[in-house]
Enzyme design. Structure first.
Site, PDB file in Angstrom:
ATOM      1  N   PHE A 129       0.842  -1.187   0.000  1.00  0.00           N
ATOM      2  CA  PHE A 129       0.000   0.000   0.000  1.00  0.00           C
ATOM      3  C   PHE A 129       0.885   1.249   0.000  1.00  0.00           C
ATOM      4  O   PHE A 129       1.857   1.341   0.759  1.00  0.00           O
ATOM      5  CB  PHE A 129      -0.931   0.012   1.207  1.00  0.00           C
ATOM      6  CG  PHE A 129      -1.999   1.066   1.098  1.00  0.00           C
ATOM      7  CD1 PHE A 129      -3.041   0.915   0.208  1.00  0.00           C
ATOM      8  CD2 PHE A 129      -1.935   2.222   1.855  1.00  0.00           C
ATOM      9  CE1 PHE A 129      -4.024   1.897   0.078  1.00  0.00           C
ATOM     10  CE2 PHE A 129      -2.911   3.204   1.736  1.00  0.00           C
ATOM     11  CZ  PHE A 129      -3.958   3.044   0.847  1.00  0.00           C
ATOM     12  N   ASP A 200       1.563  -4.884   8.353  1.00  0.00           N
ATOM     13  CA  ASP A 200       0.375  -4.050   8.225  1.00  0.00           C
ATOM     14  C   ASP A 200      -0.820  -4.990   8.084  1.00  0.00           C
ATOM     15  O   ASP A 200      -0.908  -5.772   7.128  1.00  0.00           O
ATOM     16  CB  ASP A 200       0.510  -3.144   6.997  1.00  0.00           C
ATOM     17  CG  ASP A 200      -0.653  -2.167   6.835  1.00  0.00           C
ATOM     18  OD1 ASP A 200      -1.751  -2.453   7.362  1.00  0.00           O
ATOM     19  OD2 ASP A 200      -0.479  -1.142   6.158  1.00  0.00           O
ATOM     20  N   TYR A 225     -11.172   1.182  10.218  1.00  0.00           N
ATOM     21  CA  TYR A 225     -12.419   1.481   9.494  1.00  0.00           C
ATOM     22  C   TYR A 225     -12.742   0.506   8.377  1.00  0.00           C
ATOM     23  O   TYR A 225     -13.716   0.694   7.659  1.00  0.00           O
ATOM     24  CB  TYR A 225     -12.421   2.910   8.952  1.00  0.00           C
ATOM     25  CG  TYR A 225     -11.233   3.334   8.118  1.00  0.00           C
ATOM     26  CD1 TYR A 225     -11.126   2.992   6.786  1.00  0.00           C
ATOM     27  CD2 TYR A 225     -10.230   4.114   8.681  1.00  0.00           C
ATOM     28  CE1 TYR A 225     -10.045   3.394   6.026  1.00  0.00           C
ATOM     29  CE2 TYR A 225      -9.144   4.526   7.941  1.00  0.00           C
ATOM     30  CZ  TYR A 225      -9.053   4.164   6.610  1.00  0.00           C
ATOM     31  OH  TYR A 225      -7.977   4.571   5.863  1.00  0.00           O
ATOM     32  N   LYS A 226     -11.974  -0.555   8.235  1.00  0.00           N
ATOM     33  CA  LYS A 226     -12.288  -1.558   7.219  1.00  0.00           C
ATOM     34  C   LYS A 226     -13.109  -2.670   7.869  1.00  0.00           C
ATOM     35  O   LYS A 226     -14.257  -2.471   8.220  1.00  0.00           O
ATOM     36  CB  LYS A 226     -11.002  -2.058   6.570  1.00  0.00           C
ATOM     37  CG  LYS A 226     -10.167  -0.959   5.919  1.00  0.00           C
ATOM     38  CD  LYS A 226      -8.957  -1.502   5.228  1.00  0.00           C
ATOM     39  CE  LYS A 226      -7.995  -0.393   4.816  1.00  0.00           C
ATOM     40  NZ  LYS A 226      -8.587   0.613   3.927  1.00  0.00           N
ATOM     41  N   ARG A 376     -12.281  -4.151  -7.408  1.00  0.00           N
ATOM     42  CA  ARG A 376     -12.038  -4.802  -6.120  1.00  0.00           C
ATOM     43  C   ARG A 376     -13.358  -5.041  -5.392  1.00  0.00           C
ATOM     44  O   ARG A 376     -14.197  -4.143  -5.285  1.00  0.00           O
ATOM     45  CB  ARG A 376     -11.110  -3.914  -5.280  1.00  0.00           C
ATOM     46  CG  ARG A 376     -10.434  -4.614  -4.139  1.00  0.00           C
ATOM     47  CD  ARG A 376      -9.382  -3.715  -3.513  1.00  0.00           C
ATOM     48  NE  ARG A 376      -9.972  -2.540  -2.874  1.00  0.00           N
ATOM     49  CZ  ARG A 376      -9.422  -1.887  -1.851  1.00  0.00           C
ATOM     50  NH1 ARG A 376      -8.270  -2.286  -1.370  1.00  0.00           N
ATOM     51  NH2 ARG A 376     -10.017  -0.829  -1.340  1.00  0.00           N
TER      52      ARG A 376
END
Length: 417
Positions: A129, A200, A225-226, A376
């Site tokens: 990322f 991560d 928040y995922k 995605r």
């Protein structure tokens, strides 16, 4: 070919089906983007309102003590620890993922310089990322290190075996492909040469079973928040193995990481253990919302059950794509091999990925686009149904067959994709 009636039958037999009621989902919408922003737990609005109107509005500053605001980073941290295989008191909620990458990578480099002076190499993947790579690049320049990026996971082993790597920094589940690393094996191989590993967990925590202690990780950060359903911009978390937690101070020595912040001393004394990885004043509203999100996962009781359903959902999606969308230029970017797959499926399209996704969103199926060519789809077992998977592929096939992506309205790109 699986029928819609079969998918509905699987939903009726699903032991996790009742947990969908814990979320406030718009009727008629198929939401396959929980890997980017988790859905709203039904408990969150009332809880946040209670914090705003009662604890803040009436309790005011007294609520730091009376409502336990001061304990939120550790209290919510202990709940997340149960999801990732960490112990009580080892994980805290603080700051953003980017800031926590900076703190932990800086600490890892400091420890590496003590244990193996002269090692100046940070290794990561080119398709990690971007924020992780930006942080690593800035630290590498500041610390006089070299950031080496590999293009294939197969290149990691030989690099680690050379014994020159100070820190290996990886995202456990790749954000663009959904490929999942073998954490235990990479930790073992790195440690055999004295290399520290920073993970991560942004696309892992709350989605796949994790056991940081069993797999002998060194450092880990993650997103709130995922799959943890903490809301947009929710605070992140940081974990440091107890063998490292007291060895050095992280570089952002803010007052909440002080051993006694309310003594207001002019010099910094780090808190014991992972507490020193706190920095500024906790974001109370964000942490209250995050706690509701984490509680929805804890209510499910078993990450293995979530994993089993996740794999069933992703497998069904892949099979239906193969059967119904062949010949339209889509290619599977996610591994077919089960143990290499996280809780998302990514498809590539050479020319129209963004427009296809926009046309699909217009048909009430929400996934997202990642440049340059990735569609995605995230599968959150607590609220995603098998019939949602069937309907999503059905609408995707309609988009592809009709050529809807060529419409001008779907060619426009907004800032957030």
């Amino acid at each position: 070919m699986t029928t819609r009636e079969q998918a509905q039958a699987w939903d009726r037999d699903d032991a996790l089906a009742s947990h969908r009621a814990l979320f406030d989902l718009p009727p008629g919408l198929i939401y396959l983007d929980g890997n980017s922003l988790g859905a709203l737990p039904r408990a969150t609005p009332e809880r946040v309102s209670q914090v705003v109107r009662g604890e803040w509005g009436q309790g005011l500053i007294r609520s730091w003590n009376s409502a336990g605001w001061v304990d939120l980073p550790r209290r919510v941290g202990d709940k997340i620890a149960r999801l990732v295989g960490a112990g009580a008191g080892e994980l805290v909620v603080a700051d953003s993922t980017s800031v926590n990458v900076f703190k932990t990578l800086h600490a890892a480099l400091s420890i590496a310089s003590q244990d193996h002076p002269g090692r100046r190499l940070i290794v990561s993947e080119r398709d990690n990322f971007p924020t992780d790579l930006y942080i690593a690049d800035s630290l590498a320049r500041e610390q006089g290190c070299t950031l080496l990026l590999v293009d294939a996971v197969e290149q990691l082993g030989p690099l680690l075996d050379d014994g020159e790597v100070a820190v290996l920094m990886l995202t456990h589940v790749n954000y663009r492909t959904g490929r999942m690393h073998d954490m235990a094996e990479l930790n073992r191989r790195a440690h055999a040469q004295g290399t520290l590993v920073l993970w991560d967990l942004a696309h892992s925590a709350g989605a796949v079973p994790l056991d940081l202690h069993r797999d002998d990780a060194d450092f880990a950060v993650g997103c709130g928040y995922k799959y943890l359903n903490g809301g947009p911009g929710a605070p992140a978390f940081v974990w440091v193995h107890p063998r490292h937690a007291g060895r050095c101070s992280q570089p952002l020595s803010g007052w909440f990481g002080h051993a006694a912040p309310f003594q207001f001393t002019p010099t910094y004394t780090p808190a014991p253990g992972v507490g020193r990885y706190l920095c500024g004043t906790p974001a109370v509203l964000g942490m209250a919302a995050l706690e509701c999100g984490v509680d929805t996962l804890l209510a499910a009781g078993d990450m293995q059950a979530l994993r089993a359903k996740s794999l069933a959902l992703t497998q069904l999606f892949i099979e239906l794509i193969d059967q119904r969308c062949a010949g339209h230029g889509l290619a599977l970017a996610t591994p077919r091999t089960v143990h290499l797959r996280g809780s998302q499926v990514c498809l590539s399209h050479p020319t129209d990925a963004h427009a296809i996704m926009q046309a699909l969103i217009a048909r009430d199926v929400i996934g997202d686009f990642r440049a340059p060519d990735i569609l995605r789809f995230g599968f959150t077992p607590l609220y995603t149904r098998f019939v949602d998977v069937w309907d999503a592929v059905d609408r995707l096939e309609q988009v592809l067959s009709s050529g809807a992506a060529r419409e001008a309205r779907f060619q426009q790109r907004e800032v957030v994709t």
